[in-house]
Design an enzyme around this catalytic site. Structure first.
Site: not given
Lengths: 162, 335
Positions: B85, B87-89, B283, B285
């Site tokens: 969630s 855009s963190r991974q 990238v 969201e």
């Protein structure tokens, strides 16, 4: 309800099994035959995830009752690829990056196959129309349309030309 | 009458929140046959994180991506990587995998230094070989691995990354994110003033992603985000009545379909983020965020009427044109 004898050809093989007549073709494919490549999305004919070919025509397997499909030739995603390989449409989906979560992909590929079985040089508008019954929430469809274009080129022997 | 308009939407979006702890971990093992096994809690929900993490491990260890096996999101074996969630991974799990790979690489480099009688700091791994002072040597990573195994030396790595948790002050302020992604999108639209229908003709979406680890999947994310943004701008509305959703079906809750696809030009802007793995940010969201604003601005450009609530439906457009006294809207005939 009393089962009836469901006979049909699925992916080139004859099937013959007792089926309750109120069952959907989708249930027969997934639960009775174990062909789980066909996905259930909305279950009411809107999303196209359960698209299979019935005598070459794309249908939502959730809207077809088993008796309606009796005697028909049915193609599911498991019947698209040759033994040990991939169908050119599947290759094109991989090459174009047309798969993200993958849930719509089996239905998309069958909708594309129904188009390309009839027309090997479709316009972009024809491609968009052919997959318009299949919802995708990940890709924005751009790479799916690109993949169908690429598959058409592969199937008409133009190789890598796009 | 059909009227055209062009609108711009800009955004910045935080990547790697720091207000609360936000860690991810990874384990890595180079097995006897040279397979790089990566264990991560990062769930790939179709955005391609498993591919990106494999690329990061392969890049750091100088091996082919085909040699990397990612076991993702298996709570039986994988370390926590937090949610897929925000855009963190790529940023957070990407860093964890990079650190795990670096730890295993140190073992390999130390062994290679012994074999070659060189300083480990002069060596690096690339194309499956050991490189010395910028020159490729015949010694392969697999040979170094075999030499390690001969001595009973394992080549393991573990890593974790947490953007420094800064917390918030008593007013709820602080430095909320480790870094930011930036984007600008331009929409060209056409409004039919008789029906109120808005068609998006073209979207240009330029996104700063730090560095695109996998450009094709970045493009796919941008295109998907743009289309979801079109839905947000023009179609999608959850109709609530006393807490009940009045349109819980695809037949009533409209999503963009293939026939709604405009020309989309995804432009990847690479401005490496120093704290990101190989310079990468996120990238997921951002791709969706400026689209509705760009479309709403384009509608305002076309009609001279500004809309403050979404979706901008044909009904709202006709009502606004009628209120403006624009003769081309004939509400009576439509309703």
């Amino acid at each position: 309800m009393k089962p009836f004898r469901f006979t049909a050809t699925i992916n080139g093989r004859p099937v013959d099994l007792p089926v309750n007549p109120h069952r959907r073709l989708l249930d027969v494919i997934r639960d009775d035959l174990g062909l789980t490549g066909t996905k259930e999305g909305c279950g009411e004919g809107e999303c196209g995830a359960c698209t299979v070919l019935l005598n070459g025509r794309p249908v939502n397997a959730c809207l077809v009752l088993a008796p309606e499909a009796a005697g028909c030739e049915i193609t599911t995603i498991e019947g698209v690829a040759p033994e040990g390989g991939l169908h050119p449409i599947q290759e094109a989906f991989l090459e174009a990056g047309a798969v993200q979560c993958g849930y719509c992909t089996p239905g998309m590929i069958l909708a594309a196959k129904a188009l390309l079985d009839k027309d090997l040089s479709p316009t972009d508008q024809a491609i968009k129309t052919a997959v318009s019954g299949n919802l995708c929430r990940c890709t924005g469809y751009i790479k799916i349309i690109e993949a169908v274009r690429l598959a058409a080129a592969k199937l008409s022997g133009e190789g890598d030309a796009v | 009458m059909k009227k055209r308009g062009i609108g711009v939407g800009c955004m910045f979006y935080g990547i790697g929140n720091t207000g609360m702890p936000n860690p991810a971990g990874a384990f890595l093992d180079l097995t006897d046959d040279g397979t790089v096994l990566v264990l991560t809690g990062c769930a790939d929900i179709g955005q391609g994180s498993s591919t990106v993490l494999a690329q990061i491990a392969a890049g750091e260890l100088g091996v082919n991506i085909e040699d990397v096996l990612v076991v993702a999101g298996d709570t039986g074996v994988s370390p926590d990587a937090g949610a897929t969630s925000a855009s963190r991974q790529t940023y957070i799990s990407g860093n964890a995998v990079l650190l795990a790979a670096r730890q295993a690489k140190e073992v390999l480099l130390e062994e290679a230094a012994g074999i070659m009688a060189a300083a480990a700091s002069d060596l690096c791994l690339r194309d499956g070989h050991v490189w010395r002072a910028g020159e490729k040597t015949p010694l392969t990573v697999k040979e170094v691995l075999a030499a390690c195994r001969k001595k009973g030396k394992l080549t393991l790595g573990s890593g974790w990354f947490n953007p420094e948790t800064t917390g918030m002050d008593e007013t709820g302020r602080g430095a909320p994110y480790a870094t930011y992604s930036y984007a600008t999108q331009v929409a060209e639209i056409e409004v039919d003033t008789e029906t109120g229908k808005v068609s998006v003709l073209r979207l240009v979406a330029a996104h700063d992603v730090g560095r695109a680890i996998n450009p094709k999947s970045v493009e796919g994310q941008i295109e998907g985000g743009c289309l979801m943004g079109i839905g947000y701008a023009l179609l999608e509305e959850v109709k609530l009545t006393e807490g009940r959703i009045g349109n819980p079906r695809y037949a009533e809750y409209l999503l963009p379909m293939s026939l709604d696809v405009p020309e989309i030009h995804a432009i990847i802007v690479e401005e490496p983020e120093i704290t990101g793995p190989f310079g990468a940010k996120g990238v997921g969201e951002p791709a969706l965020i400026p689209t509705a604003a760009a479309i709403a601005n384009a509608v305002a450009d076309a009609l001279g009427v500004r809309f403050y609530d979404l979706p901008i439906t044909p009904e709202k457009i006709l009502a606004a044109l009628s209120a403006k006294g624009d003769g081309s809207a004939r509400m009576g005939e439509i309703t």
